[in-house]
Design an enzyme around this catalytic site. Structure first.
Site, PDB file in Angstrom:
ATOM      1  N   ARG A 101       0.850  -1.189   0.000  1.00 43.01           N
ATOM      2  CA  ARG A 101       0.000   0.000   0.000  1.00 43.01           C
ATOM      3  C   ARG A 101       0.894   1.250   0.000  1.00 43.01           C
ATOM      4  O   ARG A 101       1.921   1.282   0.700  1.00 43.01           O
ATOM      5  CB  ARG A 101      -0.902   0.026   1.251  1.00 43.01           C
ATOM      6  CG  ARG A 101      -2.081  -0.928   1.186  1.00 43.01           C
ATOM      7  CD  ARG A 101      -3.103  -0.496   0.127  1.00 43.01           C
ATOM      8  NE  ARG A 101      -4.249  -1.399   0.016  1.00 43.01           N
ATOM      9  CZ  ARG A 101      -4.341  -2.409  -0.849  1.00 43.01           C
ATOM     10  NH1 ARG A 101      -3.354  -2.675  -1.677  1.00 43.01           N
ATOM     11  NH2 ARG A 101      -5.421  -3.149  -0.888  1.00 43.01           N
TER      12      ARG A 101
ATOM     13  N   HIS B  38      -0.847   0.048  -9.742  1.00 48.44           N
ATOM     14  CA  HIS B  38      -1.553  -0.866  -8.825  1.00 48.44           C
ATOM     15  C   HIS B  38      -2.080  -2.066  -9.609  1.00 48.44           C
ATOM     16  O   HIS B  38      -3.273  -2.383  -9.599  1.00 48.44           O
ATOM     17  CB  HIS B  38      -2.697  -0.141  -8.102  1.00 48.44           C
ATOM     18  CG  HIS B  38      -3.096  -0.847  -6.829  1.00 48.44           C
ATOM     19  ND1 HIS B  38      -3.354  -0.187  -5.659  1.00 48.44           N
ATOM     20  CD2 HIS B  38      -3.267  -2.170  -6.544  1.00 48.44           C
ATOM     21  CE1 HIS B  38      -3.681  -1.060  -4.718  1.00 48.44           C
ATOM     22  NE2 HIS B  38      -3.635  -2.266  -5.238  1.00 48.44           N
TER      23      HIS B  38
ATOM     24  N   GLU C  47      -2.803   7.348  -3.605  1.00 52.22           N
ATOM     25  CA  GLU C  47      -3.288   6.934  -4.935  1.00 52.22           C
ATOM     26  C   GLU C  47      -4.795   6.801  -4.876  1.00 52.22           C
ATOM     27  O   GLU C  47      -5.493   7.146  -5.809  1.00 52.22           O
ATOM     28  CB  GLU C  47      -2.596   5.636  -5.360  1.00 52.22           C
ATOM     29  CG  GLU C  47      -3.475   4.476  -5.480  1.00 52.22           C
ATOM     30  CD  GLU C  47      -2.763   3.130  -5.515  1.00 52.22           C
ATOM     31  OE1 GLU C  47      -3.461   2.187  -5.779  1.00 52.22           O
ATOM     32  OE2 GLU C  47      -1.544   3.023  -5.292  1.00 52.22           O
TER      33      GLU C  47
HETATM   34  P1  NAD Z   1      -1.332 -11.005   5.102  1.00 62.27           P
HETATM   35  O1  NAD Z   1      -2.392 -10.572   6.030  1.00 62.27           O
HETATM   36  O2  NAD Z   1      -1.237 -12.444   4.720  1.00 62.27           O
HETATM   37  O3  NAD Z   1       0.112 -10.578   5.678  1.00 62.27           O
HETATM   38  C1  NAD Z   1       0.377  -9.334   6.237  1.00 62.27           C
HETATM   39  C2  NAD Z   1       1.502  -9.497   7.229  1.00 62.27           C
HETATM   40  O4  NAD Z   1       1.837  -8.209   7.724  1.00 62.27           O
HETATM   41  C3  NAD Z   1       1.118 -10.358   8.441  1.00 62.27           C
HETATM   42  O5  NAD Z   1       2.079 -11.392   8.626  1.00 62.27           O
HETATM   43  C4  NAD Z   1       1.119  -9.373   9.591  1.00 62.27           C
HETATM   44  O6  NAD Z   1       1.503  -9.940  10.844  1.00 62.27           O
HETATM   45  C5  NAD Z   1       2.143  -8.354   9.121  1.00 62.27           C
HETATM   46  N1  NAD Z   1       2.058  -7.089   9.825  1.00 62.27           N
HETATM   47  C6  NAD Z   1       0.960  -6.435  10.293  1.00 62.27           C
HETATM   48  N2  NAD Z   1       1.314  -5.306  10.926  1.00 62.27           N
HETATM   49  C7  NAD Z   1       2.667  -5.233  10.870  1.00 62.27           C
HETATM   50  C8  NAD Z   1       3.626  -4.311  11.353  1.00 62.27           C
HETATM   51  N3  NAD Z   1       3.272  -3.233  12.028  1.00 62.27           N
HETATM   52  N4  NAD Z   1       4.921  -4.562  11.115  1.00 62.27           N
HETATM   53  C9  NAD Z   1       5.304  -5.681  10.436  1.00 62.27           C
HETATM   54  N5  NAD Z   1       4.454  -6.601   9.956  1.00 62.27           N
HETATM   55  C10 NAD Z   1       3.145  -6.386  10.172  1.00 62.27           C
HETATM   56  O7  NAD Z   1      -1.476 -10.075   3.818  1.00 62.27           O
HETATM   57  P2  NAD Z   1      -1.036 -10.389   2.339  1.00 62.27           P
HETATM   58  O8  NAD Z   1      -2.139 -11.108   1.661  1.00 62.27           O
HETATM   59  O9  NAD Z   1       0.338 -10.975   2.347  1.00 62.27           O
HETATM   60  O10 NAD Z   1      -1.013  -8.919   1.721  1.00 62.27           O
HETATM   61  C11 NAD Z   1      -0.007  -7.971   2.105  1.00 62.27           C
HETATM   62  C12 NAD Z   1      -0.346  -6.630   1.539  1.00 62.27           C
HETATM   63  O11 NAD Z   1      -0.375  -6.664   0.106  1.00 62.27           O
HETATM   64  C13 NAD Z   1      -1.715  -6.079   1.953  1.00 62.27           C
HETATM   65  O12 NAD Z   1      -1.585  -4.760   2.386  1.00 62.27           O
HETATM   66  C14 NAD Z   1      -2.511  -6.027   0.713  1.00 62.27           C
HETATM   67  O13 NAD Z   1      -3.406  -4.971   0.693  1.00 62.27           O
HETATM   68  C15 NAD Z   1      -1.438  -5.839  -0.343  1.00 62.27           C
HETATM   69  N6  NAD Z   1      -1.908  -6.305  -1.642  1.00 62.27           N
HETATM   70  C16 NAD Z   1      -1.565  -5.578  -2.748  1.00 62.27           C
HETATM   71  C17 NAD Z   1      -1.999  -5.993  -3.998  1.00 62.27           C
HETATM   72  C18 NAD Z   1      -1.634  -5.231  -5.249  1.00 62.27           C
HETATM   73  O14 NAD Z   1      -2.284  -5.427  -6.287  1.00 62.27           O
HETATM   74  N7  NAD Z   1      -0.621  -4.382  -5.224  1.00 62.27           N
HETATM   75  C19 NAD Z   1      -2.801  -7.140  -4.115  1.00 62.27           C
HETATM   76  C20 NAD Z   1      -3.100  -7.872  -2.972  1.00 62.27           C
HETATM   77  C21 NAD Z   1      -2.649  -7.435  -1.721  1.00 62.27           C
END
Ligand code: NAD
Length: 332
Positions: free
Chosen positions: A229, A298, A258
């Site tokens: 994000r 994105h 964004e």
């Molecule tokens: P997930 O929930 O499986 O993993 C997120 C991880 O972040 C978890 O292990 C959690 O413990 C950790 N976390 C939370 N707070 C934290 C902090 N303060 N410090 C360190 N680690 C922390 O999520 P995911 O499915 O792996 O997705 C990760 C990110 O990717 C999400 O923000 C999601 O919105 C983004 N995403 C982007 C796209 C894109 O098209 N660019 C698509 C899907 C997801």
């Protein structure tokens, strides 16, 4: 009766194949549909159809709502509970897709792909010095957030022979042992990593996790990747880091300000609206123009397979419910 709303044209055929008698529409569920579809037992919607008490009252036979999204805040869950309506979602669809895009950005940067192809298109078929890349083999990757996507990024990194350090508020030591990475503190990650990749959600605790102070702690020549994000990075601080040369390059699929979109698929919708913050717009423009920055719009989630998974999972959610073994329920 089954009703699918807010479908894309290509999805209509898939739904019809699975449920030949289903009502399908590319529009949101409208009031005009209420009386003709009052017998509906299953509804599937995307995030623009708000399902509240008033809507539920019009569907007295409704048993299941399948949202074709991860988030479900457009559905009044308490009202569904009261009426005994099960709600299902699509919990994951792009874990590998986003991880692959992260490496697409990294390889494009390190192998100067964009400049190289541009050079060839301009008739210059010479491996000149300005197209010289760097290896990622043996470079230390720092992964912030070792959830579903972060772990897949690490798995890919291991294939490239990259040592990986990671930071997460919840440590998965079992995965660390199995995949082969080490949890460190955030400061240690900043100090050790040649490349830093962000994979946490946008939370108050993660906002600007890469800020001026963080960049100061990183290695000179660090590469920063963000496919999570935009708000995880202080754009101004990143621009300063790039401008000074301390940050060698950045690969970004997301930009600060964004949009406040919660769902990736929402970005493909015509209804997606942006509120413009002109300072952020200017900074984003400066980043876009920076020679050492690669930005994609994105787009990390946007693969044929990921979008197919969304519709396939939804069809499976309906079928599982029909056969008495509901799956991906967020409320029942
Ligand atoms: P997930 O929930 O499986 O993993 C997120 C991880 O972040 C978890 O292990 C959690 O413990 C950790 N976390 C939370 N707070 C934290 C902090 N303060 N410090 C360190 N680690 C922390 O999520 P995911 O499915 O792996 O997705 C990760 C990110 O990717 C999400 O923000 C999601 O919105 C983004 N995403 C982007 C796209 C894109 O098209 N660019 C698509 C899907 C997801």
């Amino acid at each position: 009766m089954i009703g699918f709303f807010e479908l894309e044209n290509g999805e209509v055929d898939l739904v019809k194949k699975a449920f030949p008698s289903a009502y399908t529409s590319t529009e949101q569920l409208r009031e005009t549909d209420f009386s003709s579809l009052a017998n509906c037992e299953v509804l599937s919607v995307f995030i623009y159809t708000k399902i509240n008490e008033e809507v539920l009252r019009k569907f007295p036979k409704l048993k299941l709502i399948c949202t074709r999204s991860t988030g479900f805040d457009h559905i009044d869950i308490d009202a569904c509970k009261k009426r005994g309506i099960t709600v299902c979602n699509v919990p994951t669809y792009g874990d590998h897709t986003v991880a692959q895009h992260t490496f697409a950005l990294l390889l494009a940067i390190t192998r100067k792909l964009i400049a190289s192809t541009k050079s060839v298109k301009q008739g210059e078929f010479t491996p000149s010095q300005n197209l010289r890349g760097t290896d990622i083999h043996e470079k230390i990757l720092g992964v912030i957030g070792t959830g579903r996507i972060g772990k897949n990024v690490i798995r890919i990194a291991k294939g490239f022979g990259m040592p990986v350090v990671a930071y997460d508020v919840i440590k998965d030591e079992k995965a660390a042992k199995e995949i082969g990475y080490t949890y460190v503190t955030l400061d240690e990650l900043f100090a050790q990593s040649h490349i830093i990749s962000l994979h946490t959600p946008m939370l108050p605790s993660t906002k600007h996790i890469i800020d001026r102070a963080a960049i100061k702690k990183t290695k000179a020549g660090v590469i920063i990747l963000n496919t999570a994000r935009g708000g995880l990075i202080d754009t101004h601080a990143l621009y300063e880091g790039l401008h000074s040369g301390h940050v060698a390059a950045a690969g970004l699929d997301v930009l600060e300000e964004e949009a406040s979109s919660k769902e990736e698929k929402q970005l493909l919708s015509k209804q997606f609206q942006k509120e413009i913050d002109y300072r952020a717009l200017l900074l984003n423009h400066m980043l876009i123009q920076h020679p050492n920055v690669i930005i994609t719009p994105h787009n990390a989630f946007n693969s044929t397979e990921a979008l197919q998974r969304i519709i396939n999972t939804t069809i499976e959610n309906v079928q599982a419910f029909q056969s008495g073994t509901p799956q991906n329920t967020v409320s029942s």
